[in-house]
Design a protein around this motif. Structure first.
Motif, PDB file in Angstrom:
ATOM      1  N   GLU A   1      -6.608 -19.741  -1.191  1.00  0.00           N
ATOM      2  CA  GLU A   1      -5.287 -20.267  -1.531  1.00  0.00           C
ATOM      3  C   GLU A   1      -5.049 -20.037  -3.014  1.00  0.00           C
ATOM      4  N   LYS A   2      -3.831 -19.611  -3.340  1.00  0.00           N
ATOM      5  CA  LYS A   2      -3.492 -19.376  -4.744  1.00  0.00           C
ATOM      6  C   LYS A   2      -2.010 -19.655  -4.925  1.00  0.00           C
ATOM      7  N   HIS A   3      -1.672 -20.590  -5.783  1.00  0.00           N
ATOM      8  CA  HIS A   3      -0.285 -20.928  -6.091  1.00  0.00           C
ATOM      9  C   HIS A   3       0.529 -21.203  -4.831  1.00  0.00           C
ATOM     10  N   GLY A   4      -0.036 -21.938  -3.911  1.00  0.00           N
ATOM     11  CA  GLY A   4       0.672 -22.294  -2.697  1.00  0.00           C
ATOM     12  C   GLY A   4       0.735 -21.177  -1.663  1.00  0.00           C
ATOM     13  N   GLY A   5       0.119 -20.063  -1.959  1.00  0.00           N
ATOM     14  CA  GLY A   5       0.127 -18.943  -1.019  1.00  0.00           C
ATOM     15  C   GLY A   5      -1.278 -18.608  -0.567  1.00  0.00           C
ATOM     16  N   LYS A   6      -1.375 -17.549   0.200  1.00  0.00           N
ATOM     17  CA  LYS A   6      -2.667 -17.142   0.736  1.00  0.00           C
ATOM     18  C   LYS A   6      -2.937 -15.700   0.335  1.00  0.00           C
ATOM     19  N   LEU A   7      -4.102 -15.468  -0.272  1.00  0.00           N
ATOM     20  CA  LEU A   7      -4.569 -14.121  -0.605  1.00  0.00           C
ATOM     21  C   LEU A   7      -5.655 -13.750   0.395  1.00  0.00           C
ATOM     22  N   ILE A   8      -5.420 -12.685   1.126  1.00  0.00           N
ATOM     23  CA  ILE A   8      -6.357 -12.256   2.167  1.00  0.00           C
ATOM     24  C   ILE A   8      -7.208 -11.115   1.627  1.00  0.00           C
ATOM     25  N   LEU A   9      -8.518 -11.262   1.724  1.00  0.00           N
ATOM     26  CA  LEU A   9      -9.438 -10.234   1.254  1.00  0.00           C
ATOM     27  C   LEU A   9      -9.542  -9.132   2.300  1.00  0.00           C
ATOM     28  N   MET A  10      -9.277  -7.895   1.848  1.00  0.00           N
ATOM     29  CA  MET A  10      -9.365  -6.735   2.737  1.00  0.00           C
ATOM     30  C   MET A  10     -10.184  -5.662   2.024  1.00  0.00           C
ATOM     31  N   ARG A  11     -10.605  -4.667   2.787  1.00  0.00           N
ATOM     32  CA  ARG A  11     -11.441  -3.624   2.202  1.00  0.00           C
ATOM     33  C   ARG A  11     -11.111  -2.270   2.806  1.00  0.00           C
ATOM     34  N   ILE A  12     -11.503  -1.234   2.059  1.00  0.00           N
ATOM     35  CA  ILE A  12     -11.374   0.150   2.500  1.00  0.00           C
ATOM     36  C   ILE A  12     -12.606   0.880   1.976  1.00  0.00           C
ATOM     37  N   THR A  13     -13.067   1.892   2.704  1.00  0.00           N
ATOM     38  CA  THR A  13     -14.250   2.613   2.220  1.00  0.00           C
ATOM     39  C   THR A  13     -13.936   3.275   0.883  1.00  0.00           C
ATOM     40  N   LYS A  14     -14.943   3.392   0.049  1.00  0.00           N
ATOM     41  CA  LYS A  14     -14.738   4.011  -1.262  1.00  0.00           C
ATOM     42  C   LYS A  14     -14.316   5.473  -1.132  1.00  0.00           C
ATOM     43  N   ASP A  15     -14.784   6.149  -0.085  1.00  0.00           N
ATOM     44  CA  ASP A  15     -14.382   7.546   0.141  1.00  0.00           C
ATOM     45  C   ASP A  15     -12.876   7.651   0.382  1.00  0.00           C
ATOM     46  N   LEU A  16     -12.340   6.773   1.256  1.00  0.00           N
ATOM     47  CA  LEU A  16     -10.906   6.793   1.525  1.00  0.00           C
ATOM     48  C   LEU A  16     -10.112   6.391   0.291  1.00  0.00           C
ATOM     49  N   ARG A  17     -10.610   5.426  -0.445  1.00  0.00           N
ATOM     50  CA  ARG A  17      -9.943   4.992  -1.688  1.00  0.00           C
ATOM     51  C   ARG A  17      -9.883   6.153  -2.668  1.00  0.00           C
ATOM     52  N   GLN A  18     -10.976   6.912  -2.787  1.00  0.00           N
ATOM     53  CA  GLN A  18     -11.018   8.060  -3.686  1.00  0.00           C
ATOM     54  C   GLN A  18     -10.022   9.133  -3.236  1.00  0.00           C
ATOM     55  N   GLN A  19      -9.932   9.361  -1.936  1.00  0.00           N
ATOM     56  CA  GLN A  19      -8.960  10.332  -1.415  1.00  0.00           C
ATOM     57  C   GLN A  19      -7.531   9.907  -1.754  1.00  0.00           C
ATOM     58  N   ASP A  20      -7.234   8.612  -1.627  1.00  0.00           N
ATOM     59  CA  ASP A  20      -5.905   8.095  -1.978  1.00  0.00           C
ATOM     60  C   ASP A  20      -5.625   8.324  -3.460  1.00  0.00           C
ATOM     61  N   PHE A  21      -6.620   8.030  -4.288  1.00  0.00           N
ATOM     62  CA  PHE A  21      -6.463   8.209  -5.725  1.00  0.00           C
ATOM     63  C   PHE A  21      -6.213   9.677  -6.058  1.00  0.00           C
ATOM     64  N   GLU A  22      -6.994  10.566  -5.460  1.00  0.00           N
ATOM     65  CA  GLU A  22      -6.846  11.997  -5.737  1.00  0.00           C
ATOM     66  C   GLU A  22      -5.491  12.521  -5.269  1.00  0.00           C
ATOM     67  N   ALA A  23      -5.008  12.034  -4.127  1.00  0.00           N
ATOM     68  CA  ALA A  23      -3.685  12.449  -3.638  1.00  0.00           C
ATOM     69  C   ALA A  23      -2.598  12.003  -4.612  1.00  0.00           C
ATOM     70  N   GLY A  24      -2.715  10.788  -5.108  1.00  0.00           N
ATOM     71  CA  GLY A  24      -1.754  10.291  -6.099  1.00  0.00           C
ATOM     72  C   GLY A  24      -1.819  11.098  -7.381  1.00  0.00           C
ATOM     73  N   GLN A  25      -3.026  11.465  -7.811  1.00  0.00           N
ATOM     74  CA  GLN A  25      -3.184  12.244  -9.037  1.00  0.00           C
ATOM     75  C   GLN A  25      -2.610  13.640  -8.871  1.00  0.00           C
ATOM     76  N   ARG A  26      -2.788  14.242  -7.676  1.00  0.00           N
ATOM     77  CA  ARG A  26      -2.191  15.561  -7.420  1.00  0.00           C
ATOM     78  C   ARG A  26      -0.673  15.508  -7.551  1.00  0.00           C
ATOM     79  N   LYS A  27      -0.084  14.442  -7.028  1.00  0.00           N
ATOM     80  CA  LYS A  27       1.368  14.284  -7.109  1.00  0.00           C
ATOM     81  C   LYS A  27       1.817  14.196  -8.569  1.00  0.00           C
ATOM     82  N   VAL A  28       1.100  13.433  -9.369  1.00  0.00           N
ATOM     83  CA  VAL A  28       1.423  13.323 -10.797  1.00  0.00           C
ATOM     84  C   VAL A  28       1.261  14.677 -11.473  1.00  0.00           C
ATOM     85  N   ASN A  29       0.178  15.367 -11.173  1.00  0.00           N
ATOM     86  CA  ASN A  29      -0.054  16.685 -11.777  1.00  0.00           C
ATOM     87  C   ASN A  29       1.049  17.671 -11.410  1.00  0.00           C
ATOM     88  N   GLU A  30       1.519  17.617 -10.152  1.00  0.00           N
ATOM     89  CA  GLU A  30       2.618  18.490  -9.724  1.00  0.00           C
ATOM     90  C   GLU A  30       3.890  18.172 -10.506  1.00  0.00           C
TER      91      GLU A  30
END
Length: 143
Positions: A76-105
């Motif tokens: 609970e935080k400030h009257g709301g709910k923060l839900i802990l979620m996860r993603i594999t580091k490999d998928l997170r890295q792929q997301d980051f690299e895709a975003g970086q490619r877009k910026v580079n383009e």
């Protein structure tokens, strides 16, 4: 205009009496306050009060973190709910690299548009409809 010596002395005294600033804790470190997290995953707390936010996370292949009883981990935080979620580091890295490619383009497009004088063309923000917004100031106005 200089300050009177008494004012400078008071300011100096205030500065000396200030408590030291606490060390900054990044958002990522706050999630680390949980124990027993798998180091092969990237963890993030999603705000359950924001409509569609949890579904966005699920669509992005985040998964709920569950405790030993099989219940989703949250806090609970400030009257709301923060839900802990996860993603594999490999998928997170792929997301980051895709975003970086877009910026580079985008940067590459800007560099290709360099005009003859060696500078980038004027930046003209795009409206919601994708068309150039009217310029607020122009060189003709001497601004």
């Amino acid at each position: 205009m200089s300050r009177p010596r008494s004012e400078e002395a008071a300011l100096s005294k205030d500065i000396e009496q200030r408590p030291e600033r606490k060390e900054r804790i990044s958002m990522a470190q706050q999630v680390r306050s949980y124990t027993g997290l798998d180091p092969n995953y990237f963890y993030y707390e999603f705000d359950a009060n924001k409509p569609g936010r949890i579904q966005q996370a699920l669509d992005a292949v985040y998964e709920y973190v569950q405790n030993s009883d099989g219940a989703n981990v949250f806090r609970e935080k400030h009257g709301g709910k923060l839900i802990l979620m996860r993603i594999t580091k490999d998928l997170r890295q792929q997301d980051f690299e895709a975003g970086q490619r877009k910026v580079n383009e985008q940067i590459g497009e800007k560099v290709q548009n360099v005009n003859d004088s060696g500078s980038l063309p004027d930046y003209i923000p795009k409206g919601d409809d994708g068309r150039d917004r009217d310029r607020v100031a122009t060189l003709d106005m001497g601004i």
